[in-house]
Design an enzyme around this catalytic site. Structure first.
Site, short mmCIF file in Angstrom:
data_model
loop_
_atom_site.label_atom_id
_atom_site.label_comp_id
_atom_site.label_asym_id
_atom_site.label_seq_id
_atom_site.Cartn_x
_atom_site.Cartn_y
_atom_site.Cartn_z
CD1 TRP A 61 -1.90 -2.33 1.85
CD2 TRP A 61 -2.82 -1.50 -0.01
NE1 TRP A 61 -2.80 -3.26 1.37
CE2 TRP A 61 -3.38 -2.78 0.23
CE3 TRP A 61 -3.24 -0.80 -1.13
CZ2 TRP A 61 -4.33 -3.36 -0.60
CZ3 TRP A 61 -4.20 -1.37 -1.97
CH2 TRP A 61 -4.73 -2.64 -1.69
CG ASP A 73 -2.88 4.20 4.29
OD1 ASP A 73 -3.88 4.00 5.01
OD2 ASP A 73 -2.67 3.55 3.24
CE LYS A 109 -7.87 -2.89 5.94
NZ LYS A 109 -7.61 -3.99 5.06
#
Lengths: 356, 356
Positions: free
Chosen positions: B102, B169, B193
């Site tokens: 990511w 992030d 999440k």
């Protein structure tokens, strides 16, 4: 009491869609898992995504014609940006038809990219009609239009014949009427009217128009990237896509676009007939451009407003206040709004006439 | 049977969130309307958005410190693009820490904008640790890092001290542990999440860092535009925001981040202790960088895989297959995963040892 929901979007969806979506949050496909907690890579969700994409092509009669279907995030407003990024050449230009607020939003984003020609506009008349007789420059990279203008209650009835690729924002009338969808090269629509809940955008693109700009396109904005990854370049909005599938399944079950088009025309006829007949009301949009999705109308005498508002609220109607830029009333009659709801509104209009 | 859901995301949410969300689809706030059919401008939904934004600041202890909260669409992958658009100056540069897939996605989007300095990377060791001892150029417009690496099971324990604005992030560990969140200038996180279902992105930004690039920012990518419109520049993902609010309310009710942090540490300790004790298994990530959210581990002898897989499936466990780039297993223990689920997995690991 269940409301008669005329909300302009997010809007009413079929009752069976609400029930199935509610159930899937407790237990999806009898898996013991909620639709909200499953992996987007799970076999069950991949099947949802595939069926949704394939149903879109089937319902629009676009199978085997070179179109790709995407369910992404960001709303139509993100497509305002993705479209020029993917289709406007460096030093190129695009043609836009200015039919209202959303068309304007698309124009603003395009202007930051390059030459944006407004081929027609009804801005001076507060967008009460669709411009006609406009010319699309033959060297434009694409022509962009908005098929239905939610706020102003207008709808394009005849799309132009042109060799320039046609891009259409169909957010508020996709799946509501029969069109030859193969005349369009790119169609996009925020889900929250006839597709599903807010939170996903449907994009249907003729793949051959992509890859021609020589522009450096960020991955997340690149249609080809999303096509290659089958709408899973990043985590898709699982629940919004699932609920969209439920709505598409419902539409297929009741007979597809040709069946719902008849129902939509019936609803629009009932309401517009009353608007034209009832001496207390007048329509806002030009008759020839009236939307079958969103009817805009005003009271001739503003003093009747308080009574009318009380009456429709008492009848269980919600969401018919007009947008602030038009005023008056807006009755949004999307696919899932039952004919009975329109009858209730018309009855209230008649009762108002009787009382005054 | 309810599953023990270790899915890496979308992932398990609290059971009471599923129940409330399911109910709101049938009848939201006793309005007679589904949460899926209400206008995002309705009083009830504006209240949802306001409470969600305010709860975020309260839970992160960021009230009154100049931060703005947004709930947008697009996932963290769209923030990979919004961040350089909003923060990287023309002719400027940004510093990125490369800790996995990511982080790499973020780096790729930044590179299309300007000079992107990778200050540290663990790529050569398949991202099994967090790089340390790296230098952030003092003239960088911002430093970007990924707090938790879902795929590799690593987590940043110590964030750098720097005068450069820090962008983080936090998609996979926000709300899971106590940090001084005021050390960050911009935090973003895909909801799927610890926040809610897939379909919305939480962004927390110190307003003073915006407006300094002299860059022409498209409206939909402009944080300031979304702040001014209070996350309603375009139709927000109503259901995803509402369900996120339910999850945040649950977190507050059980005692906030300090309470869930203890539970998360307990879960991680139970599982990592067994990974280290059990002679059949070995952990993948460096011990000092182990994530308390995602534990990655492998069987020392691949021949045991078939039996182990059968056993955990029989125990009602789902979602512990490792990502294809790491292999083995990944147990994601997000906030809503009960301790009992971890106990079930550890018991299966012990049983496997006994059988062999």
């Amino acid at each position: 009491m269940k409301k008669h929901n005329y909300s302009a979007g997010p809007c009413i969806l079929p009752q069976e869609v609400f029930e199935k979506a509610s159930q899937a949050i407790l237990n999806f496909n009898n898996s013991g898992l909620s639709i909200l907690e499953i992996s987007h890579r799970s076999k069950d969700f991949v099947a949802v995504m595939e069926e949704a994409r394939s149903l879109v092509l089937e319902l629009l009669n676009l199978e085997g014609k070179g179109y790709q279907v995407l369910f992404l995030q960001g709303g139509a407003s993100l497509e305002f940006l993705r479209v020029p990024y993917n289709l406007m050449k460096v030093e190129g230009k695009a043609a836009y038809l200015d039919t209202g607020t959303w068309a304007n939003g698309a124009i603003k984003e395009a202007k930051s990219f390059g030459e944006t020609v407004i081929v027609g506009s009804s801005k001076e008349e507060n967008y009460n009609h669709i411009p006609k007789e406009y010319q699309i420059p033959s060297d434009a990279n694409y022509f962009h239009c908005t098929s239905n203008n939610t706020i102003f209650g207008t709808q394009i009835k005849n799309f132009p014949k042109t060799n320039v690729p046609i891009v259409c924002d169909m957010s508020s009338d996709i799946f509501s009427r029969s069109l030859d969808f193969s005349n369009f090269d790119l169609i996009y629509a925020g889900a929250q009217k006839n597709i599903g809940p807010a939170g996903t955008t449907l994009i249907i693109v003729k793949e051959e128009i992509l890859g021609k700009t020589n522009r450096n396109i960020p991955n997340i904005l690149n249609y080809q990237q999303h096509i290659t990854k089958e709408s899973m370049y990043n985590t898709p909005p699982v629940f919004a896509v699932y609920t969209s599938l439920l709505t598409l399944q419902w539409l297929k079950k009741i007979g597809g676009i040709s069946a719902i088009e008849k129902i939509n025309e019936t609803k629009a006829n009932i309401l517009y007939s009353e608007i034209d007949r009832n001496p207390l009301f007048t329509g806002v949009a030009s008759k020839e451009d009236r939307s079958i999705m969103n009817a805009t109308f005003v009271l001739k005498n503003p003093e009747h407003q308080e009574l009318f508002d009380t009456m429709w609220k008492e009848a269980g109607i919600s969401g018919i206040n007009g947008h602030r830029s038009v005023g008056g009333y807006r009755a949004s009659m999307y696919n899932a709004l039952p004919i009975e709801s329109v009858q209730v509104l018309v009855n209230v209009m008649k009762e108002l006439e009787n009382k005054i």
